[in-house]
Design a protein around this motif. Structure first.
Motif, PDB file in Angstrom:
ATOM      1  N   ALA A 188      48.933  49.065  53.493  1.00 19.68           N
ATOM      2  CA  ALA A 188      48.680  48.917  52.063  1.00 19.68           C
ATOM      3  C   ALA A 188      48.056  47.558  51.785  1.00 19.68           C
ATOM      4  N   PHE A 189      48.560  46.529  52.466  1.00 21.26           N
ATOM      5  CA  PHE A 189      48.051  45.169  52.280  1.00 21.26           C
ATOM      6  C   PHE A 189      46.583  45.075  52.687  1.00 21.26           C
ATOM      7  N   MET A 190      46.273  45.611  53.896  1.00 23.57           N
ATOM      8  CA  MET A 190      44.893  45.563  54.392  1.00 23.57           C
ATOM      9  C   MET A 190      43.956  46.335  53.495  1.00 23.57           C
ATOM     10  N   ALA A 191      44.388  47.548  53.109  1.00 26.63           N
ATOM     11  CA  ALA A 191      43.497  48.434  52.377  1.00 26.63           C
ATOM     12  C   ALA A 191      43.102  47.824  51.036  1.00 26.63           C
ATOM     13  N   THR A 192      43.955  46.978  50.474  1.00 29.24           N
ATOM     14  CA  THR A 192      43.665  46.444  49.144  1.00 29.24           C
ATOM     15  C   THR A 192      43.090  45.026  49.188  1.00 29.24           C
ATOM     16  N   THR A 193      43.799  44.091  49.860  1.00 29.84           N
ATOM     17  CA  THR A 193      43.358  42.687  49.773  1.00 29.84           C
ATOM     18  C   THR A 193      42.018  42.452  50.444  1.00 29.84           C
ATOM     19  N   VAL A 194      41.763  43.144  51.583  1.00 23.77           N
ATOM     20  CA  VAL A 194      40.500  42.898  52.274  1.00 23.77           C
ATOM     21  C   VAL A 194      39.329  43.287  51.371  1.00 23.77           C
ATOM     22  N   LYS A 195      39.481  44.400  50.637  1.00 23.92           N
ATOM     23  CA  LYS A 195      38.402  44.811  49.735  1.00 23.92           C
ATOM     24  C   LYS A 195      38.222  43.790  48.623  1.00 23.92           C
ATOM     25  N   VAL A 196      39.348  43.271  48.082  1.00 28.09           N
ATOM     26  CA  VAL A 196      39.236  42.277  47.008  1.00 28.09           C
ATOM     27  C   VAL A 196      38.469  41.064  47.497  1.00 28.09           C
ATOM     28  N   MET A 197      38.843  40.545  48.678  1.00 26.10           N
ATOM     29  CA  MET A 197      38.226  39.284  49.104  1.00 26.10           C
ATOM     30  C   MET A 197      36.762  39.485  49.502  1.00 26.10           C
ATOM     31  N   ILE A 198      36.448  40.568  50.199  1.00 20.09           N
ATOM     32  CA  ILE A 198      35.069  40.748  50.641  1.00 20.09           C
ATOM     33  C   ILE A 198      34.158  41.026  49.439  1.00 20.09           C
ATOM     34  N   LEU A 199      34.647  41.826  48.482  1.00 21.50           N
ATOM     35  CA  LEU A 199      33.793  42.127  47.327  1.00 21.50           C
ATOM     36  C   LEU A 199      33.569  40.892  46.469  1.00 21.50           C
ATOM     37  N   THR A 200      34.559  39.983  46.404  1.00 18.89           N
ATOM     38  CA  THR A 200      34.340  38.752  45.643  1.00 18.89           C
ATOM     39  C   THR A 200      33.186  37.954  46.237  1.00 18.89           C
ATOM     40  N   VAL A 201      33.191  37.825  47.579  1.00 20.66           N
ATOM     41  CA  VAL A 201      32.099  37.106  48.240  1.00 20.66           C
ATOM     42  C   VAL A 201      30.779  37.849  48.048  1.00 20.66           C
ATOM     43  N   ALA A 202      30.823  39.188  48.222  1.00 23.62           N
ATOM     44  CA  ALA A 202      29.603  39.983  48.111  1.00 23.62           C
ATOM     45  C   ALA A 202      29.004  39.841  46.718  1.00 23.62           C
ATOM     46  N   LEU A 203      29.858  39.813  45.687  1.00 22.82           N
ATOM     47  CA  LEU A 203      29.343  39.679  44.323  1.00 22.82           C
ATOM     48  C   LEU A 203      28.645  38.339  44.144  1.00 22.82           C
ATOM     49  N   ARG A 204      29.244  37.263  44.696  1.00 27.34           N
ATOM     50  CA  ARG A 204      28.627  35.939  44.590  1.00 27.34           C
ATOM     51  C   ARG A 204      27.221  35.962  45.157  1.00 27.34           C
ATOM     52  N   LEU A 205      27.082  36.633  46.316  1.00 27.83           N
ATOM     53  CA  LEU A 205      25.795  36.635  46.996  1.00 27.83           C
ATOM     54  C   LEU A 205      24.829  37.618  46.342  1.00 27.83           C
ATOM     55  N   PHE A 206      25.290  38.852  46.105  1.00 24.06           N
ATOM     56  CA  PHE A 206      24.380  39.914  45.677  1.00 24.06           C
ATOM     57  C   PHE A 206      23.967  39.768  44.222  1.00 24.06           C
ATOM     58  N   ALA A 207      24.913  39.395  43.339  1.00 22.40           N
ATOM     59  CA  ALA A 207      24.571  39.361  41.914  1.00 22.40           C
ATOM     60  C   ALA A 207      23.422  38.397  41.672  1.00 22.40           C
ATOM     61  N   GLY A 208      23.398  37.273  42.430  1.00 25.41           N
ATOM     62  CA  GLY A 208      22.334  36.303  42.214  1.00 25.41           C
ATOM     63  C   GLY A 208      21.071  36.617  42.980  1.00 25.41           C
ATOM     64  N   ALA A 209      21.200  37.042  44.253  1.00 24.12           N
ATOM     65  CA  ALA A 209      20.038  37.119  45.132  1.00 24.12           C
ATOM     66  C   ALA A 209      19.512  38.528  45.293  1.00 24.12           C
ATOM     67  N   TYR A 210      20.178  39.528  44.675  1.00 26.75           N
ATOM     68  CA  TYR A 210      19.827  40.919  44.958  1.00 26.75           C
ATOM     69  C   TYR A 210      18.375  41.228  44.636  1.00 26.75           C
ATOM     70  N   SER A 211      17.917  40.767  43.451  1.00 29.18           N
ATOM     71  CA  SER A 211      16.584  41.200  43.021  1.00 29.18           C
ATOM     72  C   SER A 211      15.487  40.604  43.897  1.00 29.18           C
ATOM     73  N   SER A 212      15.723  39.379  44.475  1.00 31.06           N
ATOM     74  CA  SER A 212      14.658  38.811  45.296  1.00 31.06           C
ATOM     75  C   SER A 212      14.583  39.477  46.660  1.00 31.06           C
ATOM     76  N   LEU A 213      15.704  40.020  47.148  1.00 26.33           N
ATOM     77  CA  LEU A 213      15.690  40.657  48.466  1.00 26.33           C
ATOM     78  C   LEU A 213      15.848  42.170  48.349  1.00 26.33           C
TER      79      LEU A 213
END
Lengths: 495, 100
Positions: free
Chosen positions: A245-270
């Motif tokens: 339960a811990f893995m299934a939830t927290t890993v998604k929270v942490m990876i998506l937070t990082v992904a949002l930082r990267l993708f929300a800003g740089a998505y349109s250029s790449l």
């Protein structure tokens, strides 16, 4: 003499949750090695104090955007939301583990120490803007998970799951790091925000595109998107259910937070690199995840494939980030994540309260006729399954609605179509479980699952909380939550 | 003067060797070594880029990567030893309990 102008009181308030967790981890480690002097009870008390102190510190964290240690530590709304989510999930998992048959193995000094340390790694990851701290936080979380997976209950199954997770997780980290290295070499900065700002003029360059693609692959591995999902079913099945339960939830929270930082800003250029790759990942995850879940008999394995499919739905919303207004897709992802976390915790709480020391790998047959023996649990599981399947009036329906809405605003009609097909497939196996619980006769002796009538317990508390939240998020709360997420969404928006 | 792209090519080749090792080797010790190879391939880029950009950041990153790689190796070897005690071999073909 050196002076550290950045080490202000605001820095300590921001770093407090991480510092508290590290301190708690050190204390429990010392308690663990001095076994003659420190009882199991004392270790448990310290771990509870640590996690609740960290939650309080995260609540008190400043929400104005600031950056400390040259980007190594950020404060802001998104950081606070992600940290609170991770800490609350951890506290809930500890509550559930306390009443599980693996509790004596889990509340050992060394295991709790690693558990607290890996949570601190997750907090570092979600609050860092610097590639160095980001990588260290990610590895701290991952290595801790590898150890916990195989160490709490060292049997054939868990050791096999742990080594498979270890190998694929390490490869994922190396691929992600390769992507980071190429981005650093091209952009000339270690700051994530600096990379996002430097990408547009150089985005056509071959090495930059390779770096961006590899970063996506690394994140896809960690999120268990098909075809990088091979570790997830094995790891989820073999781990003690609380850790699953811990893995299934927290890993998604942490990876998506990082992904949002990267993708929300740089998505349109790449966009010409990420868009096709993300579409492939999203479509494969939604379709293959749901189809593979159809044929599973092991309950945890079925939930693992269902979580792969849910990652796919979140990837659909990431695809929608190419609009000029990233606010809606970002909020849709965060809301979907919230519903997924709550419903997953609830579903795993049901699994945990049915498990016994003799039967800790429940099959779908084990749940046959559950409604006669434990009607409350069967009703709760039905609600969670309906929510996973996206039926109104549950949280899952609203979550899918926001994700598909964000995708439709971006004219991703094909993706939405695939998503709806995937939901239809998923309803088959979710409802099959419900039918088994209500209509099938119990399998012969019915001794396989824990049928002790539930008195008050912490697991039931979590279960009740998940049921109430699932209903509230599906009916009256969504507008309120979406309004509150505006701040977090503007923080990651393209400047 | 060697252009910095050549280091990227070298690093990619070493990285691919590591990836191939993870994918095709059946011995867990070789798999662990291949993972180390992948991480060290990345270090080449960081050092080359650090020199190219005249920044120290990349070399700091290398120190952290080496440390993390050591931690991973420690945990990985511990797991391999635990598996060896159970199965008497470190071949991945014996890991077939979990499937589907």
């Amino acid at each position: 003499m050196f002076s550290f102008p950045e080490i202000t009181s605001a820095f300590y308030y921001t770093a407090a949750p991480v510092l508290i967790l590290v301190a708690g981890s050190m204390i429990t480690l010392l308690q663990g090695v001095s076994r003659g002097y420190s009882s199991q009870r004392a270790i448990e008390v310290v771990s509870w104090l640590t996690i609740f102190a960290a939650i309080l510190a995260a609540v008190a964290m400043p929400v104005d955007q600031a950056s400390f240690l040259a980007g190594g530590l950020l404060s802001g709304t998104l950081v606070r939301i992600a940290q609170l989510a991770i800490l609350m999930i951890s506290a809930a998992v500890m509550m559930m583990m306390r009443e599980h048959h693996t509790a004596p193995a889990f509340f050992r000094g060394e295991v709790i120490s690693i558990f607290l340390m890996l949570i601190s790694g997750m907090l570092v990851l979600v609050s860092s803007d610097d590639l160095v701290t980001l990588f260290v936080g990610l590895e701290l979380a991952s290595i801790g998970l590898y150890v916990i997976l195989g160490y709490v209950q060292p049997n054939r199954r868990s050791q096999e799951g742990a080594i498979k997770y270890f190998i694929l997780g390490s490869v994922a980290a190396a691929i992600l790091l390769f992507g980071f290295a190429l981005l650093y070499a091209s952009c000339g900065t270690m700051r994530l925000s600096g990379i996002v700002a430097a990408l547009p003029p150089i985005a056509g360059h071959g090495w930059v595109r390779l770096g961006a693609l590899l970063t996506l692959v690394g994140l896809g591995f960690k999120l268990a998107l098909v075809p990088f999902h091979m570790w997830a079913p094995d790891a989820y099945e073999s781990a003690p259910t609380g850790i699953t339960a811990f893995m299934a939830t927290t890993v998604k929270v942490m990876i998506l937070t990082v992904a949002l930082r990267l993708f929300a800003g740089a998505y349109s250029s790449l966009i010409d690199v990420w868009y096709p790759a993300l579409i492939i990942l999203a479509v494969l995850s939604v379709i293959a995840g749901n189809i593979m879940a159809l044929v599973q008999s092991n309950l945890k394995r079925m939930l693992a494939y269902s979580s792969i499919a849910h990652s796919g739905y979140m990837a659909v919303a990431v695809c929608a980030l190419s609009t000029t207004d990233t606010n809606l897709p970002v909020r849709a992802i965060l809301f979907y994540l919230l519903t997924y976390v709550i419903v997953s915790l609830g579903a795993f709480a049901v699994v945990m309260s049915l498990e016994t020391a003799e039967n800790d790998q429940l099959t779908i047959d084990d749940l046959s006729g559950l409604a006669k023996k434990r009607p409350g649990l069967a009703l709760a599981m039905t609600l969670f399954m309906l929510s996973f399947g996206g039926m109104p009036p549950t949280a899952g329906f609203i979550g899918k609605f926001f994700v598909f809405n964000a995708a439709l605003n971006n004219h991703l009609y094909g993706l939405v179509f695939i998503g709806i097909i995937g939901s239809a497939i998923s309803l088959f196996y979710y409802l099959r479980l419900v039918v088994r619980m209500y209509m099938a006769e119990p399998v012969a002796p019915f001794g396989a699952v824990n049928t002790a009538k539930g008195r008050f317990s912490l697991t039931n508390l979590i279960l009740g909380f998940a049921v109430v939240s699932t209903l509230l998020l599906g009916t009256i709360l969504p507008a309120e939550i979406m309004d509150r997420l505006v701040g977090a969404a503007t923080e990651v928006a393209r400047k | 003067m060697i252009p910095v792209e050549n280091y990227f090519v070298l690093s990619s080749l070493v990285f691919l060797c590591g990836l191939a090792g993870v994918m095709f080797r059946r011995n867990l010790i070789m798999v662990l070594m291949s993972i180390e190879l992948m991480l060290n391939a990345v270090n080449i880029i960081f050092v080359a880029a650090s020199r190219h950009l005249a920044q120290v950041d990349g070399q700091i990153m290398v120190l952290f990567v080496i440390t993390v790689a050591a931690c991973e190796a420690a945990v990985g070897l511990a797991m391999v030893i635990a598996l060896f005690r159970r199965y008497g071999t470190v071949n991945t073909e014996f890991l077939r309990l979990l499937r589907g």
